[in-house]
Design a protein around this motif. Structure first.
Motif, PDB file in Angstrom:
ATOM      1  N   ILE A  14      -9.492  -4.258  -8.946  1.00  0.00           N
ATOM      2  CA  ILE A  14      -8.600  -3.803 -10.010  1.00  0.00           C
ATOM      3  C   ILE A  14      -8.079  -5.029 -10.750  1.00  0.00           C
ATOM      4  O   ILE A  14      -7.558  -5.962 -10.125  1.00  0.00           O
ATOM      5  CB  ILE A  14      -7.420  -2.984  -9.455  1.00  0.00           C
ATOM      6  N   VAL A  15      -8.223  -5.025 -12.061  1.00  0.00           N
ATOM      7  CA  VAL A  15      -7.830  -6.175 -12.876  1.00  0.00           C
ATOM      8  C   VAL A  15      -6.866  -5.714 -13.960  1.00  0.00           C
ATOM      9  O   VAL A  15      -7.048  -4.649 -14.558  1.00  0.00           O
ATOM     10  CB  VAL A  15      -9.069  -6.834 -13.534  1.00  0.00           C
ATOM     11  N   GLY A  16      -5.827  -6.508 -14.197  1.00  0.00           N
ATOM     12  CA  GLY A  16      -4.888  -6.166 -15.253  1.00  0.00           C
ATOM     13  C   GLY A  16      -4.200  -7.393 -15.810  1.00  0.00           C
ATOM     14  O   GLY A  16      -4.120  -8.436 -15.152  1.00  0.00           O
ATOM     15  N   VAL A  27      -1.059   0.529  -8.195  1.00  0.00           N
ATOM     16  CA  VAL A  27      -2.189   1.402  -7.885  1.00  0.00           C
ATOM     17  C   VAL A  27      -2.833   0.984  -6.561  1.00  0.00           C
ATOM     18  O   VAL A  27      -3.205   1.825  -5.733  1.00  0.00           O
ATOM     19  CB  VAL A  27      -3.229   1.377  -9.026  1.00  0.00           C
ATOM     20  N   SER A  28      -2.972  -0.320  -6.353  1.00  0.00           N
ATOM     21  CA  SER A  28      -3.584  -0.796  -5.110  1.00  0.00           C
ATOM     22  C   SER A  28      -2.750  -0.407  -3.893  1.00  0.00           C
ATOM     23  O   SER A  28      -3.301  -0.051  -2.840  1.00  0.00           O
ATOM     24  CB  SER A  28      -3.768  -2.312  -5.160  1.00  0.00           C
ATOM     25  N   ALA A  33      -2.135   3.123   0.832  1.00  0.00           N
ATOM     26  CA  ALA A  33      -1.300   4.073   1.569  1.00  0.00           C
ATOM     27  C   ALA A  33      -2.044   5.371   1.865  1.00  0.00           C
ATOM     28  O   ALA A  33      -1.768   6.035   2.868  1.00  0.00           O
ATOM     29  CB  ALA A  33      -0.031   4.372   0.779  1.00  0.00           C
ATOM     30  N   SER A  34      -3.013   5.733   1.014  1.00  0.00           N
ATOM     31  CA  SER A  34      -3.706   7.012   1.176  1.00  0.00           C
ATOM     32  C   SER A  34      -5.088   6.878   1.811  1.00  0.00           C
ATOM     33  O   SER A  34      -5.675   7.878   2.229  1.00  0.00           O
ATOM     34  CB  SER A  34      -3.836   7.713  -0.183  1.00  0.00           C
ATOM     35  N   ILE A  35      -5.620   5.646   1.866  1.00  0.00           N
ATOM     36  CA  ILE A  35      -6.953   5.432   2.444  1.00  0.00           C
ATOM     37  C   ILE A  35      -6.836   4.423   3.581  1.00  0.00           C
ATOM     38  O   ILE A  35      -6.780   3.208   3.345  1.00  0.00           O
ATOM     39  CB  ILE A  35      -7.939   4.923   1.377  1.00  0.00           C
ATOM     40  N   LYS A  44     -12.289  -4.772   1.056  1.00  0.00           N
ATOM     41  CA  LYS A  44     -12.675  -3.576   0.314  1.00  0.00           C
ATOM     42  C   LYS A  44     -11.831  -3.358  -0.940  1.00  0.00           C
ATOM     43  O   LYS A  44     -12.199  -2.562  -1.799  1.00  0.00           O
ATOM     44  CB  LYS A  44     -12.567  -2.341   1.218  1.00  0.00           C
ATOM     45  N   LEU A  45     -10.701  -4.043  -1.030  1.00  0.00           N
ATOM     46  CA  LEU A  45      -9.814  -3.871  -2.179  1.00  0.00           C
ATOM     47  C   LEU A  45      -9.291  -5.230  -2.631  1.00  0.00           C
ATOM     48  O   LEU A  45      -8.768  -6.005  -1.826  1.00  0.00           O
ATOM     49  CB  LEU A  45      -8.631  -2.970  -1.806  1.00  0.00           C
ATOM     50  N   LYS A  46      -9.454  -5.522  -3.909  1.00  0.00           N
ATOM     51  CA  LYS A  46      -8.998  -6.790  -4.460  1.00  0.00           C
ATOM     52  C   LYS A  46      -8.331  -6.553  -5.803  1.00  0.00           C
ATOM     53  O   LYS A  46      -8.842  -5.798  -6.636  1.00  0.00           O
ATOM     54  CB  LYS A  46     -10.192  -7.745  -4.634  1.00  0.00           C
TER      55      LYS A  46
END
Length: 268
Positions: A14-16, A27-28, A33-35, A44-46
């Motif tokens: 995710i980039v912003g 969002v991350s 929290a849900s996965i 798995k998440l950056k």
């Protein structure tokens, strides 16, 4: 995301920039929290947050450092736009006001206006030291004192998220240190190169920095890796580049310049 992408082995990036950077972090956190699998495997998440505003308390800001990287360019005001830096800035102004009173001057005196327009390097080169409102040492001491009086865990104070790469330009050049720059601060070099590699992998790396983008940009020359408590982020800097340094073009120019100076990795 939960039922298709993650089970299929996809990684999430995710980039912003600016408000988008703050949203990317939020969002991350919601995704983690849900996965559950995202909580156990940080690969798995950056999140790459450029010029993020302060959006998290201190504990949460440090807690997401394994998957959130915030990049701040020079004097960019947005990452400092919170109560904490404003409080520190007010304390610094009070220290200046005290010095002015000692000289029987007022806050609106031309001396202060001119002093705020000058860089520290300009002040050090003044022929008449009596014209200086505060020496560089006194100025730094006043900032340090103002920051030390703040409670990092104050619930009203928010911080930029995760691991923070602070880009900055040098007040003065020292040719003797140029060779050493390539061997020092490996951490920030690795982080910035990781970002460039991500762009290459996605096929979105720009082949060049547009001339119009970079001609008015403040180009950073060095960087440090810290977190939201970095002293450089605890103060609203009196600089004409407060807004210019926030532009995406300024970020591109600074990252390109730093990478080109530390080795064979280039953007432009």
């Amino acid at each position: 995301v939960k039922n298709l992408l993650i089970p299929s082995g996809y990684k999430i990036v995710i980039v912003g920039h600016s408000l988008g950077a703050g949203c990317a972090t939020i969002v991350s956190l919601l995704l983690r929290a849900s996965i559950p699998s995202l909580q156990t495997d940080s690969d798995k998440l950056k999140v790459w947050a450029f010029a993020s505003p302060p959006v998290l308390d201190l504990t949460s800001s440090r807690g997401c450092s394994s998957f959130v990287t915030t990049i701040v360019n020079n004097c960019d005001v947005v990452p400092r736009f919170n109560i904490g830096p404003f409080v520190v800035t007010v304390r610094l102004l009070r220290a200046m006001h005290k010095r002015l009173k000692e000289r029987n001057l007022g806050m609106t005196d031309l001396l202060l206006k001119e002093w705020l327009k000058k860089s520290h390097k300009d002040l050090e080169e003044e022929d008449d030291a009596d014209e200086m409102l505060m020496s560089v040492e006194e100025y730094v001491s006043a900032i340090t004192d103002a920051i030390s009086r703040s409670d990092d865990h104050d619930p009203d104070h928010l911080y930029v998220p995760g691991k923070v790469v602070m880009l900055y330009d040098l007040w003065e050049k020292n040719p003797l240190l140029e060779d050493g720059r390539k061997e020092s601060n490996k951490d920030y070099a690795t982080i910035l190169k990781e970002w460039v590699q991500h762009l290459k992998d996605e096929g979105t790396l720009r082949s060049s920095i547009d001339e119009d983008d970079s001609k008015n940009a403040t180009v950073a020359e060095e960087a440090i890796v810290s977190d939201g408590t970095c002293k450089a982020l605890r103060l609203i800097e009196f600089d004409s580049r407060l807004v210019d340094d926030h532009l995406a073009s300024s970020y591109r120019s600074s990252i390109a310049n730093i990478l080109s100076s530390i080795g064979n990795t280039t953007v432009a």
